[in-house]
Design a protein around this motif. Sequence first.
Motif, short mmCIF file in Angstrom:
data_model
loop_
_atom_site.label_atom_id
_atom_site.label_comp_id
_atom_site.label_asym_id
_atom_site.label_seq_id
_atom_site.Cartn_x
_atom_site.Cartn_y
_atom_site.Cartn_z
N SER A 32 0.99 -1.18 -0.06
CA SER A 32 0.19 -0.05 -0.04
C SER A 32 0.85 1.24 -0.12
O SER A 32 0.33 2.11 -0.73
CB SER A 32 -0.72 -0.11 1.27
N GLY A 36 0.71 3.77 -2.95
CA GLY A 36 0.26 4.96 -2.71
C GLY A 36 1.21 5.98 -3.12
O GLY A 36 0.72 7.18 -3.50
N LEU A 40 0.13 8.74 -5.96
CA LEU A 40 0.33 10.27 -5.44
C LEU A 40 1.27 10.95 -6.30
O LEU A 40 0.85 12.02 -6.87
CB LEU A 40 0.71 10.11 -4.02
N THR A 57 -6.60 10.99 -8.38
CA THR A 57 -5.67 10.04 -8.25
C THR A 57 -4.89 10.61 -6.94
O THR A 57 -4.43 9.68 -6.22
CB THR A 57 -4.84 10.27 -9.49
N LEU A 60 -6.86 8.68 -3.94
CA LEU A 60 -6.60 7.53 -3.84
C LEU A 60 -4.95 7.23 -3.13
O LEU A 60 -5.17 6.32 -2.39
CB LEU A 60 -6.66 7.06 -5.19
N GLY A 61 -4.16 8.22 -3.68
CA GLY A 61 -2.93 7.89 -3.35
C GLY A 61 -2.72 8.20 -1.78
O GLY A 61 -1.85 7.46 -0.96
N LEU A 62 -3.20 9.25 -1.24
CA LEU A 62 -3.35 9.71 -0.10
C LEU A 62 -3.97 8.58 0.73
O LEU A 62 -3.67 8.26 2.16
CB LEU A 62 -3.88 10.93 0.16
N LEU A 64 -4.15 5.45 0.19
CA LEU A 64 -3.39 4.22 0.18
C LEU A 64 -2.06 4.33 1.18
O LEU A 64 -1.97 3.45 2.09
CB LEU A 64 -2.77 3.82 -1.26
N LEU A 65 -1.58 5.58 1.14
CA LEU A 65 -0.64 6.03 2.27
C LEU A 65 -1.16 5.92 3.72
O LEU A 65 -0.74 5.59 4.67
CB LEU A 65 0.07 7.35 2.17
N ARG A 67 -3.47 3.89 4.63
CA ARG A 67 -3.83 2.75 5.13
C ARG A 67 -2.74 2.11 5.41
O ARG A 67 -2.70 1.46 6.36
CB ARG A 67 -4.34 1.97 3.65
N CYS A 73 -8.19 -0.62 7.48
CA CYS A 73 -8.64 -0.45 5.87
C CYS A 73 -10.24 -0.31 6.24
O CYS A 73 -10.98 -1.18 6.77
CB CYS A 73 -8.24 -1.70 5.22
#
Length: 98
Positions: A32, A36, A40, A57, A60-62, A64-65, A67, A73
């Motif tokens: 992740s 991420g 990002l 995007t 989503l990257g933030l 994942l970071l 998480r 999650c």
Amino acid sequence: MEILDTALDTIKGKLEKAYIEGDVGGSERIVSAIAGGFVLSNGIKNILHRPVGAVATIGLGLALLARAATGKCVVKGLVGKKDKAAKLTVIEHRYFVK
């Protein structure tokens, strides 16, 4: 320097606690974090060319970071709740009228 050391110790303690209590395993957290960071960076790179897609995007990257950092999650939590609900036995009564 004492304030900085105290703050870093507090953050380290919270991350360790989240790691122990989290529902995301160690390898998932690593993947992740890598994904991420990649997502990002692509979002930031495309912010001027495609702003709407880049904002999505970056979000989503933030996520994942976050998480990877917390070990929690939201999606797994929601799926776990649905699994518990699916284990309930439903008794259905049917009435037939002639």
